[in-house]
Design a protein around this motif. Structure first.
Motif, PDB file in Angstrom:
ATOM      1  N   ASP A 196       0.872  -1.184   0.000  1.00 35.70           N
ATOM      2  CA  ASP A 196       0.000   0.000   0.000  1.00 35.70           C
ATOM      3  C   ASP A 196       0.908   1.232   0.000  1.00 35.70           C
ATOM      4  O   ASP A 196       1.448   1.614   1.036  1.00 35.70           O
ATOM      5  N   PRO A 197       1.083   1.848  -1.147  1.00 34.77           N
ATOM      6  CA  PRO A 197       2.099   2.910  -1.268  1.00 34.77           C
ATOM      7  C   PRO A 197       1.594   4.290  -0.876  1.00 34.77           C
ATOM      8  O   PRO A 197       2.349   5.257  -0.926  1.00 34.77           O
ATOM      9  N   THR A 198       0.315   4.372  -0.490  1.00 42.30           N
ATOM     10  CA  THR A 198      -0.310   5.670  -0.226  1.00 42.30           C
ATOM     11  C   THR A 198       0.547   6.566   0.647  1.00 42.30           C
ATOM     12  O   THR A 198       0.752   7.754   0.361  1.00 42.30           O
ATOM     13  N   PHE A 199       1.003   5.964   1.742  1.00 45.22           N
ATOM     14  CA  PHE A 199       1.739   6.701   2.749  1.00 45.22           C
ATOM     15  C   PHE A 199       2.930   7.460   2.151  1.00 45.22           C
ATOM     16  O   PHE A 199       3.164   8.630   2.460  1.00 45.22           O
ATOM     17  N   ASP A 200       3.652   6.790   1.265  1.00 42.32           N
ATOM     18  CA  ASP A 200       4.829   7.420   0.656  1.00 42.32           C
ATOM     19  C   ASP A 200       4.463   8.338  -0.505  1.00 42.32           C
ATOM     20  O   ASP A 200       4.917   9.479  -0.567  1.00 42.32           O
ATOM     21  N   VAL A 201       3.634   7.829  -1.432  1.00 44.52           N
ATOM     22  CA  VAL A 201       3.426   8.598  -2.669  1.00 44.52           C
ATOM     23  C   VAL A 201       2.442   9.747  -2.487  1.00 44.52           C
ATOM     24  O   VAL A 201       2.442  10.688  -3.268  1.00 44.52           O
ATOM     25  N   GLU A 202       1.624   9.683  -1.438  1.00 45.59           N
ATOM     26  CA  GLU A 202       0.702  10.801  -1.222  1.00 45.59           C
ATOM     27  C   GLU A 202       1.248  11.844  -0.239  1.00 45.59           C
ATOM     28  O   GLU A 202       0.532  12.757   0.180  1.00 45.59           O
ATOM     29  N   GLY A 203       2.511  11.668   0.166  1.00 47.41           N
ATOM     30  CA  GLY A 203       3.165  12.728   0.931  1.00 47.41           C
ATOM     31  C   GLY A 203       3.039  12.632   2.447  1.00 47.41           C
ATOM     32  O   GLY A 203       3.597  13.467   3.165  1.00 47.41           O
ATOM     33  N   HIS A 204       2.331  11.614   2.950  1.00 45.71           N
ATOM     34  CA  HIS A 204       2.129  11.554   4.405  1.00 45.71           C
ATOM     35  C   HIS A 204       3.428  11.310   5.167  1.00 45.71           C
ATOM     36  O   HIS A 204       3.661  11.878   6.228  1.00 45.71           O
ATOM     37  N   LYS A 223       0.303  20.096  13.651  1.00 39.55           N
ATOM     38  CA  LYS A 223      -0.274  18.784  13.336  1.00 39.55           C
ATOM     39  C   LYS A 223      -0.459  18.625  11.836  1.00 39.55           C
ATOM     40  O   LYS A 223      -0.692  19.602  11.122  1.00 39.55           O
ATOM     41  N   GLN A 224      -0.424  17.361  11.401  1.00 40.54           N
ATOM     42  CA  GLN A 224      -0.497  17.114   9.953  1.00 40.54           C
ATOM     43  C   GLN A 224      -1.790  17.636   9.337  1.00 40.54           C
ATOM     44  O   GLN A 224      -1.792  18.101   8.193  1.00 40.54           O
ATOM     45  N   GLU A 225      -2.888  17.583  10.085  1.00 36.12           N
ATOM     46  CA  GLU A 225      -4.157  18.044   9.499  1.00 36.12           C
ATOM     47  C   GLU A 225      -4.165  19.555   9.309  1.00 36.12           C
ATOM     48  O   GLU A 225      -5.045  20.096   8.652  1.00 36.12           O
ATOM     49  N   ASN A 226      -3.158  20.224   9.842  1.00 37.24           N
ATOM     50  CA  ASN A 226      -3.137  21.683   9.747  1.00 37.24           C
ATOM     51  C   ASN A 226      -2.220  22.241   8.660  1.00 37.24           C
ATOM     52  O   ASN A 226      -1.920  23.434   8.647  1.00 37.24           O
ATOM     53  N   PHE A 227      -1.703  21.377   7.797  1.00 32.19           N
ATOM     54  CA  PHE A 227      -0.962  21.928   6.654  1.00 32.19           C
ATOM     55  C   PHE A 227      -1.231  21.135   5.381  1.00 32.19           C
ATOM     56  O   PHE A 227      -1.794  20.037   5.428  1.00 32.19           O
ATOM     57  N   HIS A 228      -0.830  21.713   4.284  1.00 35.29           N
ATOM     58  CA  HIS A 228      -1.144  21.166   2.962  1.00 35.29           C
ATOM     59  C   HIS A 228      -0.205  20.015   2.600  1.00 35.29           C
ATOM     60  O   HIS A 228       1.011  20.193   2.567  1.00 35.29           O
ATOM     61  N   VAL A 229      -0.783  18.861   2.282  1.00 28.30           N
ATOM     62  CA  VAL A 229       0.015  17.699   1.900  1.00 28.30           C
ATOM     63  C   VAL A 229      -0.550  17.123   0.608  1.00 28.30           C
ATOM     64  O   VAL A 229      -1.739  16.801   0.524  1.00 28.30           O
ATOM     65  N   GLU A 230       0.317  16.996  -0.354  1.00 32.02           N
ATOM     66  CA  GLU A 230      -0.126  16.589  -1.694  1.00 32.02           C
ATOM     67  C   GLU A 230       0.939  15.648  -2.257  1.00 32.02           C
ATOM     68  O   GLU A 230       2.131  15.875  -2.082  1.00 32.02           O
ATOM     69  N   GLY A 231       0.497  14.587  -2.922  1.00 34.20           N
ATOM     70  CA  GLY A 231       1.439  13.583  -3.421  1.00 34.20           C
ATOM     71  C   GLY A 231       1.729  13.699  -4.900  1.00 34.20           C
ATOM     72  O   GLY A 231       1.509  14.753  -5.505  1.00 34.20           O
ATOM     73  N   HIS A 269       4.416  19.070  -1.312  1.00 30.50           N
ATOM     74  CA  HIS A 269       3.787  18.930  -2.629  1.00 30.50           C
ATOM     75  C   HIS A 269       4.850  18.783  -3.713  1.00 30.50           C
ATOM     76  O   HIS A 269       6.008  19.161  -3.513  1.00 30.50           O
ATOM     77  N   PRO A 270       4.456  18.265  -4.877  1.00 31.15           N
ATOM     78  CA  PRO A 270       5.403  18.215  -5.996  1.00 31.15           C
ATOM     79  C   PRO A 270       5.794  19.639  -6.367  1.00 31.15           C
ATOM     80  O   PRO A 270       4.974  20.557  -6.256  1.00 31.15           O
ATOM     81  N   PHE A 426      -1.998  21.302 -11.400  1.00 29.88           N
ATOM     82  CA  PHE A 426      -1.116  22.468 -11.265  1.00 29.88           C
ATOM     83  C   PHE A 426      -0.001  22.173 -10.262  1.00 29.88           C
ATOM     84  O   PHE A 426      -0.211  21.572  -9.229  1.00 29.88           O
ATOM     85  N   ILE A 427       1.191  22.564 -10.648  1.00 32.29           N
ATOM     86  CA  ILE A 427       2.374  22.274  -9.837  1.00 32.29           C
ATOM     87  C   ILE A 427       3.123  23.578  -9.587  1.00 32.29           C
ATOM     88  O   ILE A 427       3.335  24.373 -10.501  1.00 32.29           O
TER      89      ILE A 427
END
Lengths: 430, 430
Positions: A196-204, A223-231, A269-270, A426-427
């Motif tokens: 399950d690669p979600t953790f790595d490829v989605e930026g967590h 906390k993680q829920e308080n900033f922008h995370v994008e894979g 993010h990328p 958009f990147i």
């Protein structure tokens, strides 16, 4: 008369990949380690649920146990290494170790990122040390330099590549022009990506590490829920090719924490990175992190960000650091923070690369450019591949600096156009 | 009741460029510094022969003195920062400080490289610390990571760019196709090179720093006269161009210390570095150093290798480290060394790039290739520019792996050929 050297007993919880690396490191370098810290160092107990499977490292069977109390309740145990990962029972084990006056070494970024304050408060109470160099950047000396060697600096920014899996995938996509899904499958086969690669490829994973870097750099726990995370899963070979050919950039998954006028930006993010930037040369499973201090300027730490032995290097070096100075106060990060507020993601400014997919018919570009203009976004360049009219076509755009909120609004409007057929990618540019 | 924080008094000897940077760092970040080390930190005295010239930093005139005893004989002085450089009186000042029980922070690589044992022996006797992060790589966290964060490793090699002046010159020559002499003059004007540039461009500065890195990495102290040191003054734009076009390499002045089968190679010389190697991207006055450990693998530290503020960052961080742990034993480098012997330079093996200047006439190439063959050196490629027959022409060659002694012998023979008109330049490949 010969003075007896002090003996330091170490218990290892978690005999997985990194745990095996720790055992291997002690097997290889124990004399070096003992001489360097001027003490007898004993790996006294190894606890794991599975003590049967051969890990491919030499180990005295008497050291193995399935009972964690053999470590946590042993009054002679000085240092507990926690390498089981995850939240529970790792948290309880660490808190029990601390309560029993044992120093803790861990690589558990997930746990630290979520339970930082609880763990550090507990450790301060009993006066033990908690070390975690291995939790970010694997074997790269990163947290100690940030916390100690650069201590005279107000940190201005920390940014870099801190997930080897995502970087491996982006590197392969870039080198071989292949699709995300295809490269991911190969990475899974090679053991560079989880099933399950979600953790790595989605930026967590990057996000958790960034939380730790942000504490050390800026004295702020977010906390993680308080900033922008994008894979990176929406990135295509088209994006990579356009970035290279038209912009002289590579695409990297960056973790960024930077202070601008008292406002801290924290995001994963990328990002389009210019090819002559050192981070563009951080390829494969390697990590690289820039730290910018107000006195020193920019420094970069680069190396293997994961793996059995590199991570074990950091774990064992942490143990040695504890032996050398078991009384070092737990002061992580500046005690006076320069951070006045956390900047909402919608307020950051950046140049943007856009890939819009639309039916090629008259007026489409006109509509899109009108929307961007309405949101105060000015276009630096447009490239549209030639296709037959009426066919789906990608439109590539690069904007001048714009506000994230404006970009979000514009993209929403663009996607609502009838002729726009797919989600717009958009990147941000570095 | 409030607990009184301990006070730490610091004396600064040498109010030059870096000294001013230290004052500026305290001016800027004193609250941060004091909170981080949980102590009151006082820059109590600044000693210099010249206390009149304005250094452009804010300083209380009462702190200034021309009498070094105001620092060395002050019983309340805890830490002495030595930034006057050179051998004497720096050595005497440091030894006196140590004798009087004061910790020492210095950036003086020349002094450490020559008087390492004397200084460390003295410090061990009185139980004070000697810190010198600033002596190699300026502001880059380098020595502390090498000595501490990577302590679990047997170091296998240390190599990199540790002289900013030479690197600036090579970068400019490479980017602009200009001559060494021309770029050097510009560097002198800009303050990047000294009026007498020998020390930097002939590799002596790199050599002194390499001595320190070799102690920390391998536990071996080697004097400068006992290893090969070679500078960059013979490198021409032709060499750089050929390296780039034909070999995909850049030329960098590298300091190298590496262990192979118990034999340590220590050397400083220009080196052809592949363009996709991270060191190839270390440009201008920046430094970059690879450290390869048996457990961690390769890590790289990169950043500003000199300059007023970057170097001050390391000096002040060292002071903070001492406040944090004034009892830390002076254990630099592995106590058990894996080094069995120092490999003579003549026995190293490398691929070589050769530039031979000869009169273009029949048989010249034949003679040269015959000589190389006689010394067991096999040629990988030859390029000879077309000129009119009878004119001087450069012949470029790249060899397969060969022994240095054979290369020296071959070059001597080649230079004795009547048609060879200039000294032959040979550069090793990384």
């Amino acid at each position: 008369m010969m003075l007896m050297k002090k003996t330091v007993n170490i218990g290892l919880i978690g005999f997985g990949t990194i745990g095996s690396g720790v055992v291997e490191t002690f097997n290889r370098n124990l004399p070096l380690i003992e001489d360097k810290v001027d003490a007898k160092v004993v790996l006294k107990k190894i606890v794991d649920l599975d003590i049967v499977t051969d890990r491919g490292v030499q180990v005295d069977p008497d050291l193995l146990s399935t009972n964690v109390d053999d470590i946590l309740e042993d009054p002679d145990m000085d240092i507990v290494i926690e390498l089981i990962g995850g939240y529970q029972p790792a948290l309880n084990f660490i808190l029990k170790a601390i309560e029993n006056g044992k120093h803790v070494v861990t690589a558990n970024k997930a746990l630290l990122a979520r339970h930082w304050e609880e763990i550090m408060d507990a450790a301060r109470k009993t006066g033990v040390r908690v070390c975690f160099e291995a939790s970010v950047g694997g074997g790269i000396p990163l947290l100690e330099p940030l916390n100690d060697s650069l201590a005279a600096n107000k940190i201005q920014s920390i940014y870099g590549i801190i997930n080897g899996t995502a970087n491996y995938i982006l590197t392969k996509m870039s080198e071989e022009g292949r699709d995300f899904e295809e490269v991911l499958k190969e990475a899974q086969k090679l053991g560079y990506a989880e099933q399950d690669p979600t953790f790595d490829v989605e930026g967590h994973d990057s996000a958790q590490k960034l939380i730790i870097l942000t504490i050390l750099g800026f004295g702020v726990y977010i906390k993680q829920e308080n900033f922008h995370v994008e894979g990176i899963s929406m990135i295509t070979p088209q994006d990579i090719q356009f970035a290279s050919k038209e912009l002289g950039c590579v695409i990297k998954l960056l973790a960024i924490s930077q202070l601008l006028d008292g406002q801290l930006e924290v995001r994963v993010h990328p990002t389009l990175v210019p090819e002559d930037h050192l981070l563009a040369a951080v390829n494969g499973v390697f990590n690289g992190v820039y730290i910018v201090g107000d006195v020193v300027g920019p420094v970069l730490m680069y190396g293997p960000g994961a793996g059995m032995l590199p991570t074990a290097s950091a774990v064992v070096s942490d143990c040695m650091d504890i032996v050398g100075d078991s009384k070092k106060p737990l002061i992580y990060g500046p005690q006076i923070s320069s951070v006045e507020s956390i900047k909402p993601m919608t307020e950051i400014e950046s140049r943007y690369y856009l890939r819009i997919t639309a039916i090629d018919k008259p007026g489409v570009l006109h509509s899109i450019s009108g929307i961007l203009s309405n949101f105060d976004i000015s276009i630096e360049s447009v490239n549209q591949e030639k296709r037959d009219e009426g066919q789906e076509v990608p439109i590539f755009m690069v904007t001048h600096h714009a506000k994230e909120q404006n970009m979000l609004n514009a993209v929403e409007k663009i996607e609502s156009l009838e002729s726009v057929t797919k989600n717009t990618v958009f990147i941000r540019l570095l």
